[in-house]
Scaffold this motif. Structure first.
Motif: not given
Length: 413
Positions: A280-290, A303-318
């Motif tokens: 749920x937290x990943x999805x909420x963060x993804x909405x903002x990043x998107x 550029x900063x959002x690209x880093x955020x997206x990478x972190x969101x993807x890492x959290x999702x995979x974990x």
């Protein structure tokens, strides 16, 4: 899921064409399923009770599990076998894979939805499809592919919301014009040959790249566990994140997901709701990043959002890792799925199937949505109950398919 898409969102409406659909379904059965997905056949059950349950004026909302990247092709073949025509909601990035791919999807009746943004057009299309009743509607309630074919991932509530909104609209008509029947569907793909050696051959280079020495052929669970720990430690270290001092994949994953999300939420200035799961937290963060990455007026933040997206993807995979999935029942299918997920996450590409598989599609008992809205029940409570009931039904169907599975894929490694 390989990665989150931040391509500019475009809505692609359905452009169903019966001649094209017939041709594409023939191609799906004769070429796409056997050659791309290595599915040797699709076996359907439960459709007789579905046919008996449908009354004049009823609408059909199909709710299948989405455990593999072959599910859509498998389910379209199943619907073809029982003579059902449907429109299907699909992630918009699927339509961006090329003009030919997009043409085929739309002529088959697919329309796009952006899971990370609010667009009223997919919702209007979904509701209109159910209210008109010419076509059924397909929605995958899990939202993503999690590669755990024996276990349903918690359903998101969007599908139930669509069904109940359509049901309310039908009841408001004078006279009422039928009911929406939600049809939970269980899809199972299983190996029909002993694919152990092929799976081992694909696993070995993954462990080698992570400097993990394992005996995968004799102890696949321990090997997968050790490789998962090594992969997670490496990802965290490369991103400058704290690496918890533990060799337990479960503990490591939970702490890592929490640490990644805490840091990401602080950057995005969002606060999780009480009771939110990591997903749920990943999805909420993804909405903002998107929203940031697709807003041309916020180019300075891309550029900063690209880093955020990478972190969101890492959290999702974990957060989406099946921590005890293999250990509790190390079948050939489960070991293969977990190796496939490791490949997907480490190599960031869709791995091909290991070997030939057979697919089963079970149409479970239809759920009449009318009673969910009786007595002035609040929509929010009705959505929650329907979501839980549909999820439970799909899991029950999977359990039955697994119990009756005669193929090597269902046997212990």
């Amino acid at each position: 899921m390989i990665d989150f898409s931040d391509e500019p969102y475009r809505y692609f409406p359905p452009r169903y064409s019966r001649p094209w659909a017939r041709l594409l379904l023939w191609h799906n059965r004769r070429q796409h399923l056997p050659n791309v997905h290595r599915i040797d056949g699709v076996e359907v059950s439960g459709h007789e009770q579905l046919a008996e349950a449908i009354r004049p004026g009823d609408r059909l909302l199909f709710l299948p599990n989405h455990s593999t990247h072959s599910d859509a092709a498998i389910f379209l073949e199943a619907l073809s076998q029982i003579g059902q025509r449907c429109l299907m909601m699909a992630a918009y990035d699927v339509f961006l894979r090329g003009k030919i791919h997009r043409f085929a999807l739309q002529r088959m009746g697919a329309f796009s939805v952006d899971r990370d943004a609010n667009d009223s057009r997919p919702m209007k299309q979904a509701l209109a499809t159910l209210e008109r009743g010419k076509f059924g509607l397909i929605v995958f309630p899990e939202g993503n592919v999690y590669l755990t074919n024996d276990r349903v991932t918690p359903f998101m509530d969007g599908a139930a919301f669509i069904g109940l909104r359509a049901q309310a609209a039908l009841q408001d008509k004078t006279p009422p014009t039928g009911s929406v029947l939600a049809v939970p569907v269980s899809i199972k793909a299983t190996h029909v040959t002993n694919a152990r050696e092929r799976i081992a051959q694909r696993f070995t280079p993954l462990a080698k790249q992570l400097d993990v020495e394992t005996d995968f052929r004799d102890q696949p669970v321990a090997a997968v566990h050790a490789t998962g720990v090594a992969a997670l430690r490496r990802n965290l270290k490369q991103r400058g994140l704290d690496v918890p001092d533990t060799d337990s994949l479960t503990v490591l994953a939970l702490r890592a997901a929490s640490d990644v999300l805490d840091r990401l939420e602080a950057k995005l200035e969002i606060t999780p709701k009480p009771g939110d799961t990591p997903l749920d937290r990943v999805r909420a963060a993804r909405r903002v990043v998107h929203e940031v990455r697709t807003d041309p007026d916020r180019a300075v933040d891309h550029a900063a959002a690209a880093t955020w997206a990478d972190e969101a993807m890492l959290a999702f995979r974990i957060a989406s890792y099946p921590l005890e999935y293999v250990a509790e029942k190390p079948t050939l299918d489960r070991v293969g799925e977990t190796v496939e997920k490791l490949e997907e996450d480490l190599l960031t590409r869709l791995p091909p199937p290991f070997a030939e598989r057979h697919a089963y599609v079970r149409f479970n008992e239809p759920i009449d949505l009318g009673p969910y809205l009786e007595g002035g029940t609040k929509l929010r409570l009705a959505v929650r109950k329907l979501t839980a009931d549909a999820e439970r039904s799909v899991q029950s169907g999977l359990d039955r398919l697994n119990h009756d599975n005669p193929h090597p894929g269902g046997r212990d490694w």
